[in-house]
Design an enzyme around this catalytic site. Structure first.
Site, PDB file in Angstrom:
ATOM      1  N   MET A   1      38.753  46.942  44.461  1.00  0.00           N
ATOM      2  CA  MET A   1      37.673  47.353  43.546  1.00  0.00           C
ATOM      3  C   MET A   1      37.004  48.639  44.020  1.00  0.00           C
ATOM      4  O   MET A   1      35.782  48.756  43.977  1.00  0.00           O
ATOM      5  CB  MET A   1      36.621  46.235  43.420  1.00  0.00           C
ATOM      6  CG  MET A   1      37.158  44.981  42.772  1.00  0.00           C
ATOM      7  SD  MET A   1      35.983  43.623  42.799  1.00  0.00           S
ATOM      8  CE  MET A   1      36.267  42.934  44.416  1.00  0.00           C
TER       9      MET A   1
ATOM     10  N   LYS B   1      36.694  39.789  33.432  1.00  0.00           N
ATOM     11  CA  LYS B   1      35.634  40.711  33.819  1.00  0.00           C
ATOM     12  C   LYS B   1      36.242  42.084  34.036  1.00  0.00           C
ATOM     13  O   LYS B   1      37.374  42.191  34.459  1.00  0.00           O
ATOM     14  CB  LYS B   1      34.992  40.292  35.137  1.00  0.00           C
ATOM     15  CG  LYS B   1      34.374  38.939  35.123  1.00  0.00           C
ATOM     16  CD  LYS B   1      33.694  38.731  36.464  1.00  0.00           C
ATOM     17  CE  LYS B   1      33.206  37.312  36.593  1.00  0.00           C
ATOM     18  NZ  LYS B   1      34.055  36.514  37.448  1.00  0.00           N
TER      19      LYS B   1
ATOM     20  N   ASP C   1      41.223  34.938  34.171  1.00  0.00           N
ATOM     21  CA  ASP C   1      40.619  36.257  34.298  1.00  0.00           C
ATOM     22  C   ASP C   1      41.455  37.287  33.543  1.00  0.00           C
ATOM     23  O   ASP C   1      42.611  37.042  33.223  1.00  0.00           O
ATOM     24  CB  ASP C   1      40.563  36.671  35.780  1.00  0.00           C
ATOM     25  CG  ASP C   1      39.534  35.852  36.542  1.00  0.00           C
ATOM     26  OD1 ASP C   1      38.684  35.227  35.894  1.00  0.00           O
ATOM     27  OD2 ASP C   1      39.592  35.855  37.782  1.00  0.00           O
TER      28      ASP C   1
END
Ligand SMILES: C[S@@+](CC[C@H](N)C(=O)[O-])C[C@H]1O[C@@H](n2cnc3c(N)ncnc32)[C@H](O)[C@@H]1O
Length: 261
Positions: free
Chosen positions: A171, A57, A35
């Site tokens: 997040m 991402k 990632d």
């Protein structure tokens, strides 16, 4: 040929926070599928000849769709090479590691999960914040502030607005204003301390202490950018670090001032 995929947690960024098992597996990798949040310092511990495939991402941007990542893992595993799927933090905490494990299981490919230190733990430890603390927090909850495009955040606000437990928000930068407002609406004190940590455990770590009512403005004013973890709760007002131990920029917005703003 013995196909196998290692789902490995890379921790929050500091290579010294890899588990011994993770470090050992990474050192034997033929192919690393990683990632964006996996730090270069950790990738550099892989053999120089190992192929690196970044499927990183960013919030609201998915360079490689999850379906393609799943298919890639199955395809790579069938080569019989040692495949390491390397994810930031812990692979099973907000990392979609569970979905990848499901796909591998369906394809009949053995996998092994190597846990990692999740951002909540790495960031809290770095800042000298105990996530539970006698008299301040009897529990801790990890929640995600990420929601599907245009969808309202569907969280159990009444349950989350409990001043006696610590809330760790992953997040959450894009939604922090909405989240703080909802928590206050459901009874969490507006002057509840909030600690935001960007790039925790990494050389460019930054910290910001504010209040629930002031945190969104503080984050905007300080241009705090992902990855950011928020620690919401009484423990966020503590700081048990010896400040001189590691110099990390830490802005403290005075609690009363932020609550009045
Ligand atoms: C897709 S989730 C992955 C979480 C990861 N699996 C874990 O266990 O930490 C990404 C979020 O984790 C948090 N995060 C990961 N690494 C971080 C770091 N070094 N500092 C601060 N937050 C971090 C941020 O909230 C970021 O938006």
């Amino acid at each position: 040929m013995h196909p196998k995929v290692f789902l490995v947690g890379a921790g929050p960024g500091d290579p010294d926070l890899l588990t011994i098992k993770a470090a050992r597996i990474i050192a034997t990798a033929d192919i690393i599928v990683h990632d964006r949040l996996v730090s270069d310092a950790i990738l550099d511990t892989a053999p120089a000849v190992a192929a690196r495939i970044c499927v990183g991402k960013q919030p609201r941007r998915h360079p490689v769709p999850q379906d393609e990542i799943n298919a890639l893992l199955v395809r790579l595993a069938r080569t019989g090479l040692t495949i390491v799927r390397l994810k930031g933090g812990d692979p099973f905490i907000f990392g979609r590691g569970g979905e990848e494990a499901e796909i591998l299981a369906e394809a009949g490919i053995p996998f092994e999960v190597i846990p990692g230190i999740t951002a909540a733990q790495g960031c809290a430890a770095s800042a000298g914040i105990p996530l539970t603390h006698r008299g301040l927090a009897t529990g801790v909850r990890y929640v995600t502030g990420h929601c599907r495009e245009d969808a309202p955040l569907d969280l159990n606000w009444a349950g989350l607005a409990d001043a006696g437990t610590t809330l760790v928000l992953y997040m959450g930068v894009a939604q922090i204003r909405q989240i703080a407002a909802r928590l206050i609406e459901y009874g969490m004190p507006a002057d509840m301390p909030v600690l935001a940590i960007a790039n925790g455990t990494q050389p460019d770590e930054r910290r910001l202490t504010s209040t629930l009512i002031g945190i969104a403005d503080s984050v905007t004013a300080e241009r705090l950018e992902n990855p950011v973890t928020f620690i919401i709760g009484e423990v966020a007002g503590l700081d048990l670090t010896v400040r001189s131990a590691r110099a990390v920029p830490h802005l403290v917005v005075p609690v009363r001032e932020a609550a009045r703003a």
